[in-house]
Structure formats: C-alpha cells, structure tokens
Design an enzyme around this catalytic site. Structure first.
Site, PDB file in Angstrom:
ATOM      1  N   HIS A   1      -0.163  17.926 -59.429  1.00 19.98           N
ATOM      2  CA  HIS A   1       1.185  17.486 -59.058  1.00 19.98           C
ATOM      3  C   HIS A   1       2.180  18.638 -58.950  1.00 19.98           C
ATOM      4  CE1 HIS A   1       1.762  17.396 -63.481  1.00 19.98           C
ATOM      5  NE2 HIS A   1       2.998  17.720 -63.169  1.00 19.98           N
ATOM      6  N   HIS A   7      -2.666  24.162 -62.960  1.00 20.39           N
ATOM      7  CA  HIS A   7      -1.294  24.471 -62.530  1.00 20.39           C
ATOM      8  C   HIS A   7      -1.041  25.982 -62.433  1.00 20.39           C
ATOM      9  CE1 HIS A   7      -0.726  20.322 -63.176  1.00 20.39           C
ATOM     10  NE2 HIS A   7      -0.357  20.341 -64.435  1.00 20.39           N
TER      11      HIS A   7
END
Lengths: 391, 517
Positions: free
Chosen positions: B206, B268
């Site tokens: 995300h 990430h």
C-alpha cells in the site's frame, strides 16, 4: 476567512488602490500572539471576471470553496462599465483547516472596476498576479472579438474557462478561434464548465461501445435522440449542441442538407450512411434550463443492433440510469441496466473539476467549432421529451 | 492471425471519468479490520467521486453468519467511522449499498466456492457484471493457497485470453506479507500461478499507493533539475526511515512470527529504495517500471553472513515514554513471549552495485515505538569541497533533499543561507513543499488508488513475482545469518527513542549520522 476593509468608489487612484492591496496582502501573513499560524499556499492565479459587480459577488462563495481545495491567489473582478471611474478593492485570506498545524491559506482580492478604469483592468490584474505560477482566467460573460479587457487578460493566462451554458456556444467558439489563432507555444487552453458537466454523459456513451465486439457499431450509429430541460419548441441549448458536436467530431459525421422538419437533423457518417438527430424537450424536470435529460444512441450493422440510453432519473436530477440493449439475429436480446450518479453539478465542484482537467482539450475545441457551424436555430427541440423519456 | 481490435472512437480525447468495467469485487476476509478500516471506506470514496461503474458490486466473504442487510449495516458504520469524507452522503451510500452483499463461507470449504459462484452468477444478471471479478484476499497468508485453489476448482477464474480480447476478466489482489522467506514466497507464487496468469495477479504494497511515493517518479523524471545530480557524483548517501511511534498494538502474535524486517523492510522499505535508485523506465507501462525496480534489487550487493553483523543492527523496544506517556516494553505486550528475541527495529546499510550508485550507501531503518511517526527518504548530497565562510559551529551541513511519505506528505530541500544582518552568519534553512498546502488536504487514500488501478488492470503500483522474490532473496541472507547465529537477543532501545546505540555506530563508522526527521 478574515475580512479586510473596503474602499470607497473613486476615492483613490488605481495605483494607490493596488499599493494598498499589496500592503494588505503582506499583512495577511503576520500572526498575532496566540493566533494559529497561517501558511500561504498558491498553485495558480485564479482571475475571475464577471460582467457585473453583482455577478462577481455571487461568485465569491464559489471561489472561496474552490480555494479550499486548490490554493491560489484569486482575483475576482466585477465590471461596471457604466459607473463613475474608479477601482475598489478588498483583500481576504481564505484558510483551510490545518489539522493541528498551520492553516493553509489562499488570498482573495476582490476588485470592482468602474467606468474608464475597466479598460485598464488588465494592467491592474497583471500587477496583482503572483509570479511563476500559471494563471487561469474564468470569464463570466460573452467573448467578443477585439474586446479590450478579454484579450490582454486571455493573453496572460495559460487557461481560459468559460461557461457556454450560461453564456453562449458562439462565445465559446470565438474563444476557441481566438486561441487557435495564437502561436502554439503561446496558446492558452480553452475550457468550458458546460463541457465538464457533459463529461459523465460522454463517458457513459463511450461505454456503450467499450466491449470489443460492439466497437464496430460505433461507426454505424443511425439515430441519436436528445432530450433537454426546456419548453417544447425552444432552441437546443449549448449542452445539447456541444454533445452532438462531440459525437460528430469523434465519429466523423458531416452535415447534410438542412432538415425541413423541426426537431430533426440528418448528418452523414464517414461511410455515407445517414444519422438522424432527433431533439425534444421537457419542462417538468428539476434540472437546470437546457441541461441534458436523456440521450440515446442506436446503431445497426450485420453483427446486430445496439441501443444505449442515459436518462436522468425523474426524482433525482443528479442520478441517471444507463441502459444497453444488444440484439443479434437468432439470439435473445441482452439487456444491462445500471444506476449511476452524475456528480453534483454545483459551480464550485464544476470549476474545481475543470481546473483539474488537462489545460489543452482538443476534443472541446473540435466540438465547439463543429457545433458553432451547426447553429442552434437549426435544432429546435420540437418533440415532447416527457413522452420520449417515458418510452 | 487475429484482427487487432480497433480502439473505441468515443474514448479518443476523453480525459476524465474513465471508470473500470462493471465488476464485482469479492472480498475474502470481509469481517476483518482491513475491510472495515480501509477497503470499504476506499470503495465508498471511489463511489462518491463517481469513479466506480454503475454495475459495481461488492461481495463480502467470511466465516461468520450474516445477512446482506446486517453486512450492509456494519459496512455503513465502518464507512461512517473511517472514510475521509464525512458525513456519509445518503444518496451516494444508497446507490453504493445496493451493490453490497454477503456470502458466508470458509476458505478451506469447497461449498464456499459453489455458493459464491451461484451468488456471482445472480449478480451478473442483476448488475450486468458479466463474469468480471476482482478477488481481494484480505486474509492471513495461510489462506491464500486454499482460496486460490477453491476459485480455480469452482471455475471462477476466467483465463486471461478472454480478458485481452476485452471480454470478462478475473483479477486477484493479495495483501502482504507475501511469504515469510524466499522459499515460501516461491511456493506461494507457484500456487497462484497454477490458477492465475501473472497479468491477473496484483500484490499490494500500500505504500506504492501513497501520493508522495507516486510523486517520487514524477519528481525525478519530470524535473530536469534533480536527475543530473541523482547519483554517486553528487550524492553522499541516502537514508530511508520508516518509523512508527506505536507498538505492536494488539498484533503481538503476528509480530512474534514476523518482526519488523519481514513486516516493513522486506516490502515497504525495499520499494522505497527501488523507487529512489531506479533508472528512468522506457515508459510508465507496468512492466517497464517494474523491470527497472527489479534491476535495482538485483544490483543490491548480497550480504555475506560475516557482513550481516557489521551492516545490520537489530533492536527491540524496552519500556519508554512516547508522546508524554509511559509505554510498555515489547516483551510486556499481549501475546508476546517474555523472552522474545523478535526485532522491532532494524537498521541496515545497503549497497547498490551499479554505475549510478557505486559507493553510495543506502541506510535503511524501520522501527516500532520510535520517537515519532515518520516515513521519509532523505538524499544527502556531498559536502562542499572548500569552505569560504567562517562558521561558528564548525562546518557547513550538506544539502539534503527529504521526501516525506507520511505524515505531512511533502518535499523539503535544506540548504545554507545568510542570516539577515551586518555579519555573514550562515544558517541551515528549508524550502518546504507540503502536499496539503499546495493541493488541499483531501488527498485520496492509498487504497482508493490501488483498488481503482486493480479494477482498471493497471499494475504499475503492484509488485511483480520476480520483484517479490528478489526482495526475499536479498533479505533471506540477513534472516539466514541471524538464524545461523542462533538468533541472539537484539539490543534494547527505550521506547520513544530513535533506536539502539548500535544503529548510531553503524553510521558513525562511516563518518555519518542519522537524521532526526
């Protein structure tokens, strides 16, 4: 929002007024002890010019709403050509909540240019614009060739925003021609609020031919039916004309001989086949005058026929039903019906969406020029739109 | 040879309002937190923005018994609480909830998929979705395999050939973590590949949906100012920080199995490193961008076991004070072993062995319960070769360009300026660009962009199989070295600080120090 002082009409020379505005703008950013700090934000100059001070006043809340999402230096001008010479100005900060941090604030300058000062307005605006950011000119009035106020302002702008629905299609077309006459590197984009209003309609009509097996039918459209919000017999408004212009320029249609029958127009497809444009009106909708109420397209070829329709719902003008019916020989017709939302069409939301579109929109320029050549008087809405919508 | 499909002429020049095809989004894990907090609010916001097609449907799938009505009511409450658009718009919600329905079922029960198929067939008729489906797996990774197999066995996967010809399509979205090491990631990828073509697979990270992360490509490749100095000739080093001030917040059991390396760094932080270090792609097409990211991952110098102890520092938070309040140690958190050796902090020095970045270290750190919540990429430029100015504090700090991912998304450039006055006094100042100030505060959530992209089939912001495996291949060496050493207890750091002292030493050895963002 903080208020600032208003000036009396004709009391100061324009240069003194502008100097005062400069001082007031600087003062907006000083913070008193205990006050939430303000951060100045500016992504563009938003110059809004209205034909009258009353219209400019009406647009102030619209501009303030836009500034919350698009920080800018807004200069809202009301013209009063008939008044005694003078320039009035007020300055205001329009601040978005800072979520605990400094307030992100835009600046709004309001000018009223009266009498001969109107002719000097472009130089006043130029003096007030922030440097190094693009300028958008929102022109709330008719565009006339050689207009001493419009042209210098438009030359300094990277984008001109009009509203054909409030003004006229001819005015939009004149702006398009004016922009086209300029060198490409120096050419402002032309946008139109009415065109932005049409975007959901265009998308839904395009969707009728998205499926690969239906794509060939896009070049075989035989009939287009439009219903607008107006009294029966009224001329087709800018929304309908722009919509026909959009279809015609995308699908390569040409004008045929004028139709003798009111409410009907015949165009020629690229393959020479006819396309019948049928217009009607309904006065019973809550939608704004001349807004599109329904559009349907019919296309037919060897592969089968397709009939697509987009119609505003009677009780909720912001909602529409999208229908598609595909018929093939020897097969049951396929029907899809979907409920869609057209998006709120308030002026602030519309202007904000327009500002977020690409600066140059060749499809709008093509459609406006095409529709201007058609002439609204050729296309009166003769039919009873309520009957069409019920059908 | 098949005829090429001509483009839809009415799409030519249409710049706005392109929605996806009418489709059904099927969420496995519909009772979970992700669905309530992120997915449903994101879908509602897309509906509000009119980015969803008219024939849109959401089908929640979970074990609990629920009716369509009770599921809708739950989701309405979730959207009211977590949507960035408040209050909820009654008209938009009324349209949106017409498409919401629920199917009860467990991932490992074949009946679930039979029921689901019948349910989706009915939706196809009612909503016009025409077998066009996006399956979203908001479930623990252990359920990925059974769900993929269940979908395949129930013939709920349309082969990609039909999709390419513009007919019905099936796509599947996986939440992280995608595997817990290289071997498990490969096994999972193989299982997914048995049912889906790679073009149908969307692995979510995300972070890639965040505006500032997307802006990194624009910043680098749409401005001529920065790219010429983006490399070893001008950059001294890069610091990537993913810091959270919260602890494990009730996810003790999950964290005991993962640790920050698997939870944050492997995905990430590695993605941020790739976007910072990658070469310009030939286009913005999904594979062109992902090819360049994979090249960066393959250029990362593999760490030998002996190197891991020198280049990687682990840490675990002890008691501390965060935001003015006492905070417990990791080992005192629920579902955490009192002798836990799981790392809640990691700092590492990565080297990208390619022409552009040779000799420029990328220092990456990620941690829980740190001094403040901040994610940023800081590019620290070389120091000036010669000082003309007398400075009281002994030197002129190097220019730093910091890209803040969260919070206060923006970009700041620190440089030296003269203080106003009769003397030449130098001062470190910042040119600050904040997204909120420049573009208003109503920035779309990452999940809105990612869900819409998945529905449109745009895969640029999703990780490809080889990317995931390359990330694991790099991190596996670190994890393997720790395992080989018997997983020694990590050094402790007080909650509310910037990590253990050893992390400072990691940079101090190179004559550098961490930023305090």
């Amino acid at each position: 929002m903080t208020d600032a002082a208003a000036r009396g009409p004709g009391e100061e020379r324009p240069s003194a007024v502008l100097a005062r505005v400069d001082r007031e703008l600087r003062a907006l950013w000083s913070t008193e002890p205990g006050e939430t700090p303000k951060a100045r934000a500016c992504t563009m100059n938003l110059v809004v010019v209205a034909a009258t001070p009353a219209l400019a006043e009406k647009w102030l809340p619209v501009v303030d709403e836009v500034l919350l999402g698009t920080p800018a230096r807004a200069i809202v001008v009301g013209l009063d050509a008939g008044g005694a010479d003078g320039l009035e100005a007020t300055t205001t900060a329009v601040c978005a909540p800072g979520n605990g941090g400094p307030l992100a604030c835009s600046e709004r300058v309001t000018l009223v240019a009266r009498g001969a000062t109107s002719a000097h307005l472009p130089s006043c605006v130029a003096a007030l614009c922030c440097t190094d950011v693009p300028t958008t000119l929102v022109w709330l009035g008719e565009v006339h060739a050689g207009d001493a106020t419009f042209e210098p302002l438009a030359r300094d702008a990277s984008r001109i925003v009009l509203d054909a629905a409030e003004g006229s299609l001819a005015s939009l077309a004149r702006a398009v021609y004016w922009a086209r006459a300029r060198a490409a590197a120096d050419r402002p984009g032309v946008a139109d609020l009415g065109w932005t209003r049409l975007a959901p309609w265009q998308e839904m009509c395009a969707r009728m031919f998205d499926e690969p097996r239906l794509r060939p039918l896009a070049s075989r459209v035989t009939r287009v039916s439009l219903v607008q919000a107006s009294e029966q017999g009224a001329a087709m408004g800018a929304a309908g004309l722009l919509f026909v212009g959009w279809l015609a320029t995308r699908l390569g249609w040409k004008k045929a001989a004028p139709s003798s029958e009111p409410g009907k127009l015949t165009l020629l497809r690229a393959d020479g086949g006819p396309v019948e444009i049928v217009t009607s009106a309904s006065a019973t909708s809550k939608a704004p005058l001349h807004a599109l109420l329904a559009v349907s397209l019919e296309a037919s070829a060897d592969e089968g026929t397709v009939r697509g329709e987009v119609a505003r719902e009677v009780g909720d003008p912001d909602a529409a039903t999208w229908r598609l019916e595909v018929t093939r020989a020897g097969a049951e017709p396929e029907r899809i019906e979907q409920h869609v939302r057209l998006r709120a069409t308030g002026p602030a939301g519309l202007l904000e969406r327009t500002l977020h579109r690409p600066t140059h929109d060749a499809a709008l320029a093509d459609a406006a020029a095409w529709a201007d050549g058609l002439g609204g008087e050729e296309l009166a809405c003769a039919g009873d739109g309520d009957n069409v919508r019920r059908a | 040879m098949t005829e090429p499909i001509s483009p839809n002429p009415l799409r030519r020049g249409l710049v706005e309002d392109r929605t996806s095809d009418a489709c059904a989004v099927v969420i496995f894990g519909a009772s979970g937190d992700l669905t309530r907090r992120k997915l449903m609010p994101a879908l509602y916001n897309l509906a509000w923005a009119r980015s969803l097609p008219g024939g849109f449907a959401v089908v929640g799938v979970a074990r609990r018994e629920k009716t369509d009505e009770s599921f809708r009511a739950e989701m309405k409450e979730a959207v009211s609480s977590f949507s960035r658009r408040k209050p909820i718009d009654a008209a938009v919600w009324a349209d949106f909830e017409r498409g919401i329905s629920y199917v009860r079922g467990a991932a490992n029960e074949p009946a679930t998929y039979e029921t689901l198929r019948a349910h989706l067939d009915r939706i196809d008729t009612e909503r016009g979705t025409r077998k066009t489906r996006l399956f979203y797996l908001a479930v623990p990774p252990a359920e990925f395999g059974p769900i993929v197999e269940g979908l395949r066995a129930a013939h709920l996967v349309v082969p990609p050939g039909q999709e390419k010809s513009g007919g019905a399509w099936t796509r599947v979205v996986f939440e992280k973590p995608f595997g817990h090491d290289l071997e498990s990631a490969r096994a999972l990828n193989d299982a997914v590949a048995s049912a889906f073509d790679e073009s149908q697979v969307f692995r979510i990270d995300h972070y890639l949906g965040k505006e500032t992360v997307q802006n990194l490509l624009v910043f680098r490749f749409a401005n001529s100012l920065f790219e010429p100095i983006w490399g070893r000739e001008h950059v001294d080093h890069v610091q990537i920080t993913v810091a959270e001030d919260i602890g494990v917040e009730g996810r003790g059991r999950f964290y005991e199995q993962t640790g920050v390396t698997r939870d944050i760094v492997e995905n990430h932080a590695m993605q941020l490193l790739c976007l910072t270090a990658m070469e310009p792609p030939v286009s913005l097409a999904a594979d062109a961008v992902r090819d360049e990211k994979v090249k960066v991952l393959r250029s990362l110098r593999p760490m030998e076991r002996s190197e891991v102890s020198r280049s990687v520092v682990r840490g675990q938070y002890a008691r501390g004070v965060v935001r003015g309040e006492d905070a417990p140690a990791y080992r005192e958190e629920p579902d955490v072993s009192p002798e836990s050796r799981v790392e809640t902090y990691v700092a590492m020095k990565c080297l990208v062995d390619n022409w552009r970045w040779s000799g420029v270290p990328f220092y990456v750190r990620a941690g829980k319960r740190m001094a403040r919540r901040v994610t940023e990429i800081a590019v620290v430029f070389n120091e000036i070769p010669h000082t003309l100015f007398h400075t009281l504090d002994g030197g002129i700090t190097a220019n730093t360009l910091a890209v803040r991912i969260q919070p206060d998304e923006g970009i700041s450039l620190r440089f030296i300026s003269k203080e106003p006055g009769q003397q030449t006094v130098l001062r470190d100042v910042a040119m600050d660009f904040r997204y909120g100030a420049a573009f208003g505060s109503n920035t779309p959530e990452a999940y809105e962009r990612l869900l819409l992209d998945a529905m449109r089939g745009e895969a640029t912001l999703f990780t490809r199989r080889d990317e995931v495996e390359a990330q694991w291949a790099y991190m596996d060496r670190v994890l393997g070295a720790w395992a080989a050493e018997g997983n020694p207890p990590p050094p402790m750091y007080a909650g509310g600080t910037w990590g253990p002292e050893q992390a400072d030493d990691l940079l101090a050895r190179d004559g550098r120090r961490w930023r305090k963002p």
